[in-house]
Every structure is written in C-alpha cells, then in structure tokens.
Motif scaffolding. Structure first.
Motif, PDB file in Angstrom:
ATOM      1  N   ALA A 152      98.614  29.070  41.218  1.00 24.03           N
ATOM      2  CA  ALA A 152      99.591  30.044  41.709  1.00 24.03           C
ATOM      3  C   ALA A 152      98.993  30.911  42.809  1.00 24.03           C
ATOM      4  O   ALA A 152      99.668  31.233  43.809  1.00 24.03           O
ATOM      5  CB  ALA A 152     100.078  30.913  40.555  1.00 24.03           C
ATOM      6  N   LEU A 176     100.172  31.505  46.801  1.00 27.29           N
ATOM      7  CA  LEU A 176     100.446  32.833  47.346  1.00 27.29           C
ATOM      8  C   LEU A 176      99.440  33.240  48.424  1.00 27.29           C
ATOM      9  O   LEU A 176      99.523  34.345  48.956  1.00 27.29           O
ATOM     10  CB  LEU A 176     100.436  33.871  46.221  1.00 27.29           C
ATOM     11  N   VAL A 216      96.031  39.914  40.008  1.00 29.77           N
ATOM     12  CA  VAL A 216      96.605  39.111  38.927  1.00 29.77           C
ATOM     13  C   VAL A 216      96.533  39.890  37.623  1.00 29.77           C
ATOM     14  O   VAL A 216      95.498  40.492  37.301  1.00 29.77           O
ATOM     15  CB  VAL A 216      95.849  37.776  38.771  1.00 29.77           C
ATOM     16  N   ARG A 247     100.306  41.529  41.970  1.00 28.23           N
ATOM     17  CA  ARG A 247     101.270  40.695  42.699  1.00 28.23           C
ATOM     18  C   ARG A 247     101.759  39.533  41.854  1.00 28.23           C
ATOM     19  O   ARG A 247     102.834  38.987  42.090  1.00 28.23           O
ATOM     20  CB  ARG A 247     100.620  40.120  43.960  1.00 28.23           C
ATOM     21  N   LEU A 248     100.947  39.135  40.874  1.00 30.67           N
ATOM     22  CA  LEU A 248     101.230  37.943  40.083  1.00 30.67           C
ATOM     23  C   LEU A 248     100.925  38.223  38.618  1.00 30.67           C
ATOM     24  O   LEU A 248      99.854  38.731  38.292  1.00 30.67           O
ATOM     25  CB  LEU A 248     100.352  36.780  40.580  1.00 30.67           C
ATOM     26  N   VAL A 293     100.600  36.202  35.054  1.00 32.98           N
ATOM     27  CA  VAL A 293     100.472  34.872  34.451  1.00 32.98           C
ATOM     28  C   VAL A 293     100.507  35.065  32.939  1.00 32.98           C
ATOM     29  O   VAL A 293      99.605  35.691  32.366  1.00 32.98           O
ATOM     30  CB  VAL A 293      99.172  34.184  34.896  1.00 32.98           C
ATOM     31  N   LEU A 340     105.677  38.053  41.141  1.00 27.36           N
ATOM     32  CA  LEU A 340     105.981  36.755  40.555  1.00 27.36           C
ATOM     33  C   LEU A 340     105.466  36.688  39.124  1.00 27.36           C
ATOM     34  O   LEU A 340     104.397  37.214  38.809  1.00 27.36           O
ATOM     35  CB  LEU A 340     105.342  35.634  41.365  1.00 27.36           C
ATOM     36  N   CYS A 370     104.548  33.825  36.307  1.00 26.00           N
ATOM     37  CA  CYS A 370     104.374  32.433  35.910  1.00 26.00           C
ATOM     38  C   CYS A 370     104.639  32.352  34.415  1.00 26.00           C
ATOM     39  O   CYS A 370     103.913  32.974  33.630  1.00 26.00           O
ATOM     40  CB  CYS A 370     102.958  31.963  36.234  1.00 26.00           C
TER      41      CYS A 370
END
Length: 410
Positions: free
Chosen positions: A193, A197, A284, A305-306, A308, A329, A331
């Motif tokens: 991921a 990105l 993350v 930003r992400l 998971v 985002l 996941c």
C-alpha cells in the motif's frame, strides 16, 4: 433444525440467507461469562475462524467477525490450488482474559463447543486467547486439536500432520513461526500500500497499537523494511520515540500478553498516556489489538495517511467514511490481516511445506498481489479499498459456491 449441546447452550440453524448459517449461545454455569459461536458459511462442511475473549464481547460482534472470516477466506481463493477456502466462522467469550478464572472459563466453553469443533468449526487463537492454551485444553476434552474438522477434507491426513508439525515447531530469530506469519502478512500488505501511495519505507514512520503476535510481528517486519516504528501501544500506555524504537529488544522481552517491558526502554524513549496513540505523527497507523477502537468520535485525531487493519474490525463504518473524506486510506482487515488464516491452510493442504522459507515466500507473494489487486480495482472504479476488496471476495465466493458443496457428501 435445533441443536442441543452441554453446559447451557441455545442453538439454532437453518438455510443460509443474509444471516449466519448457525449460531450458538453459551451461558457459563460457574461465572457471569457468556460465549458465542457463529458459523457464517460452510464449504465442504467446514468453517474456519478464531476464538476471542474480552469483557463486553457481543453476539453482533461475533457475527461481524464470522462474516469477515468468510471474506478473508474468499479473497485467497486460487483456482487449482490445494487449499480451497473454507467457510467463515468465529467464537467469542464475554469475559476478562486477565481474570485468574479466564482459563477455567475457556475450558468450560471449549467443552461445551467440542461437538462443533470436532465436526464443523476449525478454530484458533484471537484476542485474549492463546493458541498454546487451546492446544493444551482440547486433548483433555477428547478433541485431538483445534482444526480436527478439516481432516475430513484433506487428501492425506498424515502428510498434513507432518506439515503442521513443521510449521508449528519452527521459530525465526527467537519467535515461533506461528506468531510471526500474521504480522508478516500485515507488513507486506502495508508495504504494498505504501508503494502505491508513493511512500518510501526508508523515510516512513509507523505507530502500532497492540504488541501481541500480530502487532509485534508487524512492527518487526516493517522495521526490517526500513520503516521507523515511532509508537507502540499496549494496555499500559504508549511508548514513543520520533527517531524510532528498538523493536527487536522490545519484541523479545515482551510478556505473553504483549506487554512492553518498561525496564528495557532506552533513555530517549518516552511513555505517554494511552489516549495519545491516534495523534502521534506517522505515515502509517496499524491498529492490531481490539475492535471498534477508531470511531466517529476520535477519527479526527488520526494523523496518519494510511491505516492498515491488523485487528479485526478496528475502524467503525462511520469513522471510515469520515477518514475517506479527509483522504486517509484504510486497508481493510479481511485483506491486511488474512495471512495467519491462509498460512494455516496453505501448510495444511500442501501448497507449502510449513517451513519458514516457503511460508514467508508464499505470504509475501500473495499479500503483495492481493493488496495490489485491491488498489487496481479501487483506482479503476474510484471506490474505497474496502469496497474493492468486497468485490474481489464476492467474485471468488460465487465461484467457490458454484464449484464446491456446502455440506460434506454423505
């Protein structure tokens, strides 16, 4: 169809529609504990999913987890592979896993559910339950192991036992392989991921919430890929260092429950209040401990930003909608944390031999391809990663349903 099992269980089953195929509710006779088993779907008569224990666990929670297991199985369907994804299931016990009575409650629950474990439900550890404890208790109850039901659908049971023996007797750098595979898969999904990105792992930072088998291994393998782990969260609070924590030292000295040994912290490591975990600056965020921990009320604190999802259902639907609006985002869990379940069955059915070398190679290949596939669908359709993953899972499940029977042949 009704089901009667020992130790105060109410059961009901019927044809599968939009609801679960089967549900059982257990009331402990010696404590306030209540337990649940939900089988969302059967494939070849068998389902798969872990057992969790936490105070406040509900039937709706277990239903959601069981449906998530159906999706988690479905995304790993590979036509021609020996492993044919099983149905999804889950168990849950509403009880404090830190209570001195926890093992006794677990034993009574497993005794009550033994007929289901023997025939229909392959199960293992989840939050608050350790596989070693399950493996110790079940043989005392006359159940050979927690995946006994799956031996009905494997071609060579003895070869399967040998591969599982290899898988569960292996260790890598001081940690058993079975404790590493799930987090290694999360790390591979996160790295895939990040590449999508444009995030360079060598310049990236991450916060890990939970330091048990899933969170600990995720931290190890992200760190080995160059990511600075700037925050680790356990039940006692947050450990923070903007220059990166010494993950390996903390991993090898943690408690069996995933507690960081504070005596092993370095002089520049800081201890923060548990509430600070969402707002720590990082690229993350990996929630790897509990469900429903990112909500509509606290999602605005997320600095990453992400996200998971290493835990099951850690981000609520309304929180994810708000995060998506902010460009964060997510996941989804049934992609990112699916390697533990798939690894069991790759080894059991013979797609790998159970060794660390073949295990890590298969996980890296599948988790990278799966995550890239989800991104491809999401970008081509302009939908979220979760919606894209649902599409992939639904497509696979339809093929499984058309190809393989729900019940074992009689």
């Amino acid at each position: 169809m009704a089901l009667t099992l020992p130790n105060a269980i109410d059961g009901a089953a019927g044809a599968r529609t939009d609801n679960a195929f089967f549900e059982a509710i257990w009331h402990d006779t010696e404590s306030p504990a209540t337990g649940y088993v939900v089988i969302d779907r059967l494939v070849r008569g068998v389902s798969s999913g872990g057992l969790r224990m936490r105070a406040g666990c509900t039937l709706d929670e277990v239903r959601g987890l069981a449906r998530g297991m159906t999706l988690k199985e479905g995304v790993h369907y590979e036509p021609g592979a020996r492993y044919v994804p099983l149905g999804g299931a889950k168990g849950g016990i509403d009880f404090d896993p830190y209570s001195p009575d926890a093992d006794a409650v677990l034993r009574r629950f497993l005794q009550a559910m033994a007929p289901i474990i023997e025939q229909r439900w392959t199960m293992g550890e989840d939050f608050g339950v350790q596989q070693a404890t399950v493996d110790r208790i079940l043989p005392e109850l006359g159940v050979s192991n927690s995946i006994q039901a799956a031996y009905q659908v494997v071609d060579d049971p003895e070869a399967a036992r040998a591969r599982m023996s290899t898988a569960f007797s292996s260790s890598v750098d001081g940690v058993t392989l079975d404790e590493l595979v799930g987090g290694y898969g999360v790390a591979q999904s996160a790295l895939a991921a990040m590449r999508r990105l444009g995030i360079d792992p060598a310049q990236a930072t991450a916060v890990i919430q939970g330091f048990g088998s899933m969170g600990g291994a995720t931290a190890r393998y992200l760190a080995r890929a160059g990511v600075k782990i700037v925050g680790i969260v356990d039940v006692d609070g947050v450990i923070h260092n903007p220059d990166g924590l010494d993950v390996e030292t903390l991993l090898l000295s943690r408690s069996a429950k995933g507690n960081v040994d504070r005596s092993r912290l370095r002089a520049d490591d800081r201890q923060l209040d548990a509430a600070a975990w969402l707002s720590l600056p990082a690229d993350v965020l990996v929630p790897a401990a509990i469900s429903y921990c990112v909500t509509a009320d606290n999602q605005d604190q997320v600095a990453a930003r992400l996200i998971v999802e290493a835990a099951n259902m850690p981000v609520t639907a309304d929180a994810e909608a708000a995060l998506t609006e902010r460009g964060v985002l997510v996941c989804p869990d049934f992609v990112a944390n699916s390697a533990t379940n798939a690894w069991w069955w790759w080894a059991f059915f013979g797609d790998i031999d159970g060794s660390p070398e073949q295990s890590f190679a298969k996980i890296a290949d599948r988790m990278t391809a799966l995550t890239d596939g989800v991104f491809d669908v999401a970008e081509s359709r302009d939908i979220t990663l979760r919606a894209a993953a649902f599409e992939l899972a639904a497509r696979n499940l339809a093929e499984i349903e058309a190809t393989f029977p729900t019940y074992l042949p009689r």
